[in-house]
Design a protein around this motif. Structure first.
Motif, mmCIF file in Angstrom:
data_model
loop_
_atom_site.group_PDB
_atom_site.id
_atom_site.type_symbol
_atom_site.label_atom_id
_atom_site.label_comp_id
_atom_site.label_asym_id
_atom_site.label_seq_id
_atom_site.Cartn_x
_atom_site.Cartn_y
_atom_site.Cartn_z
ATOM 1 N N VAL A 241 -1.795 6.813 -4.966
ATOM 2 C CA VAL A 241 -2.660 6.543 -3.809
ATOM 3 C C VAL A 241 -1.839 5.987 -2.648
ATOM 4 C CG1 VAL A 241 -4.525 5.042 -2.992
ATOM 5 C CG2 VAL A 241 -4.786 6.283 -5.128
ATOM 6 N N ILE A 242 -0.895 5.092 -2.954
ATOM 7 C CA ILE A 242 -0.056 4.534 -1.891
ATOM 8 C C ILE A 242 0.825 5.624 -1.287
ATOM 9 C CG2 ILE A 242 1.809 2.919 -1.391
ATOM 10 C CD1 ILE A 242 0.587 1.060 -3.507
ATOM 11 N N GLN A 243 1.373 6.493 -2.108
ATOM 12 C CA GLN A 243 2.194 7.594 -1.586
ATOM 13 C C GLN A 243 1.373 8.511 -0.688
ATOM 14 O OE1 GLN A 243 3.710 9.302 -5.216
ATOM 15 N NE2 GLN A 243 5.730 8.416 -4.895
ATOM 16 N N GLU A 244 0.152 8.802 -1.086
ATOM 17 C CA GLU A 244 -0.713 9.657 -0.260
ATOM 18 C C GLU A 244 -1.077 8.977 1.052
ATOM 19 O OE1 GLU A 244 -1.759 12.874 -0.594
ATOM 20 O OE2 GLU A 244 -0.237 12.869 -2.166
ATOM 21 N N ALA A 245 -1.377 7.687 1.005
ATOM 22 C CA ALA A 245 -1.693 6.960 2.232
ATOM 23 C C ALA A 245 -0.492 6.932 3.174
ATOM 24 C CB ALA A 245 -2.143 5.539 1.905
ATOM 25 N N LEU B 89 4.391 0.387 -1.637
ATOM 26 C CA LEU B 89 5.000 1.377 -2.516
ATOM 27 C C LEU B 89 6.142 0.755 -3.323
ATOM 28 C CD1 LEU B 89 5.074 4.413 -3.319
ATOM 29 C CD2 LEU B 89 6.830 4.675 -1.561
ATOM 30 N N ALA B 90 6.961 -0.054 -2.669
ATOM 31 C CA ALA B 90 8.057 -0.721 -3.373
ATOM 32 C C ALA B 90 7.513 -1.686 -4.422
ATOM 33 C CB ALA B 90 8.960 -1.448 -2.375
ATOM 34 N N GLY B 91 6.440 -2.385 -4.091
ATOM 35 C CA GLY B 91 5.830 -3.298 -5.063
ATOM 36 C C GLY B 91 5.249 -2.568 -6.260
ATOM 37 N N ASP C 205 13.007 0.254 -2.505
ATOM 38 C CA ASP C 205 13.006 -0.899 -1.603
ATOM 39 C C ASP C 205 13.445 -0.541 -0.193
ATOM 40 O OD1 ASP C 205 12.133 -2.524 -3.657
ATOM 41 O OD2 ASP C 205 14.145 -3.158 -4.235
ATOM 42 N N HIS C 206 14.086 0.604 -0.020
ATOM 43 C CA HIS C 206 14.534 1.043 1.296
ATOM 44 C C HIS C 206 13.422 1.714 2.103
ATOM 45 C CE1 HIS C 206 14.880 4.471 -1.393
ATOM 46 N NE2 HIS C 206 14.705 5.233 -0.332
ATOM 47 N N VAL C 207 12.313 2.025 1.480
ATOM 48 C CA VAL C 207 11.238 2.770 2.162
ATOM 49 C C VAL C 207 10.648 2.008 3.352
ATOM 50 C CG1 VAL C 207 8.930 3.754 1.872
ATOM 51 C CG2 VAL C 207 10.705 4.215 0.187
ATOM 52 N N PRO C 208 10.349 0.696 3.253
ATOM 53 C CA PRO C 208 9.785 0.020 4.436
ATOM 54 C C PRO C 208 10.688 0.090 5.660
ATOM 55 C CG PRO C 208 9.511 -1.357 2.495
ATOM 56 C CD PRO C 208 10.366 -0.203 2.088
ATOM 57 N N LEU C 209 11.972 -0.154 5.470
ATOM 58 C CA LEU C 209 12.896 -0.086 6.598
ATOM 59 C C LEU C 209 13.053 1.353 7.085
ATOM 60 C CD1 LEU C 209 14.833 -1.512 8.494
ATOM 61 C CD2 LEU C 209 16.620 -1.215 6.774
#
Length: 144
Positions: A12-16, A72-74, A102-106
């Motif tokens: 769900v997070i990946q789709e959002a 997503l990282a969490g 963990d690199h996804v937010p940045l």
């Protein structure tokens, strides 16, 4: 949470995140088309108003993308922790094997910011080039 619930949360997070990115790219494309059609026809007040609305929407989408990346990282860390349980069925996931996101937010913040800056540069570069071609310095209220 059960293993299936963890995977559902991750999905769900990946789709959002994907929907947020698609919506942001749509806004960027609309801004590019709008800039091409009307950049030199706006007076300074309208330029300020358009840039304010565009900037506010871009900040909102950038923050949404960043926070979805954090989520997503969490979720990936939770799957990694749950996969250490001997009764877990999550051993097949790449997160269980030590992969991190963990690199996804940045990355999302950088991607969204780069698109925003490219539209701003395109807008003002196009505006400057068209004024230079016409031999004028700016558009005045009611001029065009």
């Amino acid at each position: 949470m059960t293993d299936s619930e963890l995977l559902l949360v991750l999905y769900v997070i990946q789709e959002a995140l994907a929907v947020s990115m698609f919506n942001y790219v749509s806004i960027i494309f609309a801004a590019l088309v709008g800039s091409y059609l009307a950049a030199d026809k706006l007076d300074r007040i309208m330029v300020g108003l358009v840039l304010f609305v565009f900037t506010a929407s871009c900040i909102g989408f950038t923050m949404e993308g960043y926070h979805l990346g954090v989520d997503l990282a969490g979720a990936a860390r939770a799957i990694n922790a749950a996969s250490l349980n001997p009764n877990s069925t999550l051993g097949w996931t790449s997160f269980a094997q030590g992969m991190t996101v963990d690199h996804v937010p940045l990355g999302m913040w950088s991607f969204f910011s780069a698109l925003y800056l490219s539209v701003i540069v395109f807008f003002f570069r196009l505006r400057w080039a068209r004024f230079k071609k016409r031999g004028t310095k700016r558009a005045e209220l009611g001029e065009l």
